[in-house]
Design a protein around this motif. Structure first.
Motif, PDB file in Angstrom:
ATOM      1  N   ASN A  40       9.305  -3.074  -2.419  1.00  0.00           N
ATOM      2  CA  ASN A  40       8.509  -4.274  -2.703  1.00  0.00           C
ATOM      3  C   ASN A  40       7.058  -3.841  -2.605  1.00  0.00           C
ATOM      4  N   ILE A  41       6.463  -3.624  -3.750  1.00  0.00           N
ATOM      5  CA  ILE A  41       5.142  -2.993  -3.791  1.00  0.00           C
ATOM      6  C   ILE A  41       4.206  -3.826  -4.670  1.00  0.00           C
ATOM      7  N   SER A  42       2.974  -3.937  -4.243  1.00  0.00           N
ATOM      8  CA  SER A  42       1.915  -4.512  -5.078  1.00  0.00           C
ATOM      9  C   SER A  42       0.788  -3.497  -5.183  1.00  0.00           C
ATOM     10  N   GLY A  43      -0.001  -3.660  -6.237  1.00  0.00           N
ATOM     11  CA  GLY A  43      -1.081  -2.716  -6.436  1.00  0.00           C
ATOM     12  C   GLY A  43      -1.899  -3.099  -7.659  1.00  0.00           C
ATOM     13  N   LYS A  44      -2.601  -2.112  -8.189  1.00  0.00           N
ATOM     14  CA  LYS A  44      -3.426  -2.337  -9.368  1.00  0.00           C
ATOM     15  C   LYS A  44      -3.210  -1.197 -10.341  1.00  0.00           C
ATOM     16  N   ILE A  45      -3.244  -1.576 -11.616  1.00  0.00           N
ATOM     17  CA  ILE A  45      -3.020  -0.604 -12.669  1.00  0.00           C
ATOM     18  C   ILE A  45      -4.144  -0.716 -13.683  1.00  0.00           C
TER      19      ILE A  45
END
Length: 812
Positions: free
Chosen positions: A663-668
């Protein structure tokens, strides 16, 4: 002899002149005598004339003064009647004077006048007003004239037998409030000659008048408003009718051929026929009533057109008469709100009586266009029949067809939105739509648009599509899209879809449009569609309205608001190093981002299930992802994801199978790369049959602590663990590692940058000594027997991770 003859001739001429002079003197003497007589008996004659005329009046006729006018109508005697007023008996109630004339000239028979008889041969009226008024109850002040009965011996009748008449500066109005009709003319000049026949008379008239109002219905406005009408009339009058023979009239500066017919005896029926073979559209529209011209002014034609107009009705009826206009347009240029159409030809009609027995009004009005041909922005247009029905609630109905090179769309759509190159389009549709504020609303289409082998560039996302083929099927408000084939680089995509209530929402609420797509692809390269990751670039607004600006604005608004539900089935999926097969997914796309649901795929000999969101905010785009990884080849998995950014642990160092929940969040980035230090989340993993191959950090520890063991290949047994990721740091929860070479307990922080601090506890006992033990409890007891080596892996001064002896400090 000759002089004698000449002398005789001179004497004869002299006597003739003498006689002629005497006659002239006698005539002038006679006229002088009559003038003296008139002046001497003015009071009696004026009283006689007034009394005679009032015999035919229901009301009052008054004459202010009377004077002779010698030279006005020789050889007859002319009388100038001053301040003539005619009023009906109910004038005090409605206040409308039937006639008010400053100068009223009448030419009378002089000999009859001497005998006391008034015989009027000519009437000239100057500086006058005529007001024919009918109130709401149907009473008319034209009742001022008594109905003519059977003539008695010696009576002249109600109307004298005029030979000539003229009107000069006369304001003439017919105001029928009961039928809501108003005809008002400022007559500058009207003169006529009357030639009597047994049935009536023929008249030749010359007219110059300003039309102030020609309203068959005051609710709908006037025809010929403020237009000058000038020309000749040839009229045939009988007791039953008046016929106006075809003659050329100048109306509002345009030349028309006009004819008419009016019934008198049993009805007030009339027919007016007008023709102009060469008139500009706008000039023709200005001659019509506002309820018609307001619709016609939405269009314009550059070159003159051929027009006929028939007006048929009954002056006693309420509302408009029948109005039927026909026009022929050939090789013209049509201007509409949607742009210009060149080389256009068609036949057109307007009628306010489209359906028989339904009345003559806006609700029953129609514009009909037949056999329309033209070129719109280089694209040929054909319409066999187009109708605009019901001017109260206008509806457009018709057919439309075209076939053109798709590159012609560049003429109407800005390249900042869409760019077209090769390909063809074939359009065949029937349509029906409401017209609200002169724009289409709630349209319904039946038919197809077929596109073949087209190349299109979608500029806001910098996407190129090649060899597009598609069939758009319209059914009422809905749109179905089938047989879509397109290429983008190496990708091949087959699609079909539908949009419920598309046409209605397109015009009223584009943000509610939802496209349901079914996508199949034998191979799809995601890198070629990375334009969908970044925020859609805004199309520059065009201040100056034009065909291109209008189409671009409408389409841009659609693309800016449209929502997409997509189901995907992809045989082979590629993205950089990543490769998957048997891909299925559900996606929801709108302008704010992408939602991925229930994605499943085969990858690295295992399975992946994915769901998540991507918010489009520009060059940097937040994402959130949940992934379930089952039995994937760990080496292939690390390779596909570029080792997850790890520098020391590479795909070549791993062998075995991985299962994990993430379960990962981030920015691309808009190029598809993960923004460094942006990832936050948790990873739970399990490893089976894992081997660590040539892993330098472990080998470093091995050389330091166990110089006699082989650390080139390390086999691990059912390794499990969980990581917490926060930016560039990964927190490793206490994890027990059991391998073929050594066992260890690991916890701490691994950093992709600075901040690595990992605690490692290593039992020095060689695991090979216990390889034959199968009891788990016994194996656990033996694992930690003997000497324990405690190490710390942390950043060194040179930025590289250094391993040293040490133990974890106890927390207070």
């Amino acid at each position: 002899m000759i002089p004698e003859k000449t002398s005789r001739i001179r004497k004869v001429i002299r006597r003739i002149l003498q006689v002629f002079g005497i006659l002239i003197v006698l005539i002038f003497a006679a006229y002088a005598g009559m003038a003296w007589y008139i002046n001497a008996h003015k009071k009696e004659m004026l009283q006689s004339l007034t009394t005679e005329l009032n015999k035919n009046i229901n009301g009052s006729l008054t004459i202010g003064d009377m004077e002779p006018a010698f030279l006005r109508s020789l050889p007859r005697l002319s009388l100038n009647l001053k301040n003539v007023t005619i009023r009906d008996s109910l004038y005090e109630k409605h206040k409308h004077t039937f006639l008010q004339a400053e100068d009223f000239y009448i030419a009378v028979n002089a000999l009859a006048l001497l005998h006391g008889t008034i015989e009027i041969k000519k009437i000239d009226i100057k500086n006058a007003s005529v007001d024919l008024f009918t109130d709401k109850n149907g009473y008319s002040n034209s009742n001022v004239f008594k109905k003519s009965g059977t003539k008695k011996n010696g009576e002249s009748g109600a109307l004298p037998e005029l030979k000539k008449f003229s009107l000069d500066h006369v304001d003439f109005a017919i105001d029928n409030q009961s039928k809501k009709k108003l005809f008002h003319f400022n007559i500058d000049d009207l003169d006529g000659d009357l030639d009597y026949t047994p049935e009536g008379f023929n008249a030749k008239l010359n007219l110059n008048t300003l039309v102030k109002s020609m309203a068959f219905s005051t609710d709908r406005g006037s025809f010929l408003k403020d237009k000058i009408v000038e020309g000749k009339f040839d009229i045939v009058y009988t007791k039953d009718s008046i016929a106006v023979l075809p003659n050329q009239l100048e109306i509002g500066g345009e030349d028309f051929v006009v004819s008419a017919g009016f019934q008198l005896e049993k009805s007030a029926d009339f027919e007016i026929h007008i023709k102009n073979e060469k008139i500009l559209w706008k000039n023709a529209s200005r001659l019509l009533a506002p309820n018609i011209s307001s619709r016609l002014d939405l269009f314009d034609l550059k070159e003159p057109i051929f027009v006929t107009c028939d007006i048929v009705g009954d002056f006693n009826d309420f509302g408009d008469p029948l109005i039927h206009v026909k026009a022929k347009i050939r090789d013209n240029m049509l201007t509409t709100s949607g742009g210009m159409i060149d080389n256009c030809s068609f036949d057109g009609e307007f009628t306010n009586h489209n359906i028989a027995d339904k009345g003559f009004d806006d609700a029953n009005s129609a514009v009909k266009i037949f056999n329309f041909k033209g070129d719109y922005a280089g694209m040929p247009i054909l319409m066999q029949q187009t109708l605009i029905l019901n001017f109260d609630k206008p509806i457009a109905v018709g057919d439309f067809s075209s076939e053109f090179e798709i590159g012609k769309l560049n003429n109407i759509i800005d390249k900042d939105l869409l760019g077209f190159s090769k390909g063809t389009a074939v359009v065949k549709v029937n349509y029906e739509a409401d017209i609200v504020n002169y724009e289409l609303a709630k349209p319904k289409l039946e038919g197809t648009i077929q596109i073949k082998n087209a190349d299109v560039k979608y500029a806001p996302r910098n996407l190129d599509f090649n060899d597009i083929s598609v069939i758009l099927n319209f059914k009422d408000e809905d749109l179905s899209i089938s047989n879509i084939h397109l290429r983008s680089g190496k990708s091949i995509v087959n699609m079909e879809g539908s949009i419920r209530n598309f046409l209605n929402l397109y015009y009223t609420a584009p943000e509610k449009i939802v496209v349901d797509w079914k996508v199949k692809s034998p191979q799809l390269h995601l890198g070629e569609f990375m334009g969908f990751v970044s925020t859609r670039k805004k199309v520059k607004s065009v201040k100056k309205k034009s065909t291109r600006a209008n189409f671009t604005e409408d389409l841009n608004k659609l693309f800016d608001n449209i929502n997409v539900n997509m189901t995907m089935n992809v045989d082979k999926l590629f993205y950089d190093r990543f490769y998957a097969t048997n891909v299925t997914a559900s996606l929801f796309l709108n302008d704010s981002g992408i939602q991925l649901k229930n994605a499943g795929l085969r990858h690295a000999d295992g399975n992946l299930k994915l769901s998540g969101t991507l918010s489009q905010q520009g060059k940097i785009n937040p994402f959130q992802m949940n992934a379930v990884v089952t039995n994937v080849n760990i080496s292939k998995f690390f390779y596909a994801f570029d080792n997850f950014g790890l520098q020391s642990l590479q795909a070549k160092n791993l062998n075995g199978y991985l299962s994990a929940n993430t379960n990962i969040s981030g920015k691309i980035t808009d190029q598809g790369g993960v923004v460094p230090k942006s990832m936050i989340g948790k990873v739970d993993f399990g490893l089976k049959k894992v081997k660590l191959l040539q892993f330098s950090p472990i080998k470093s520890i091995g050389k330091f602590a166990f110089p006699f063991r082989d650390f080139d290949t390390i086999s691990f047994y059912n390794l499990k663990g969980d990581f917490d990721i926060s930016g560039e740091k990964v927190t490793i929860s206490p994890m027990q590692i059991n391998s073929s070479i050594l066992n260890m307990d690991v916890e701490g922080v691994y950093s992709f940058g600075k901040g690595t601090n990992i605690y490692v506890t290593v039992p020095l006992r060689n695991p090979k000594k216990d390889k034959d033990i199968t009891d788990a409890d016994e194996l656990a007891k033996r694992r930690n027997r003997g000497i324990m080596l405690r190490l710390i892996a942390a950043d060194g001064d040179d930025g590289k991770v250094k391993v040293s002896l040490g133990r974890k400090q106890k927390q207070d």
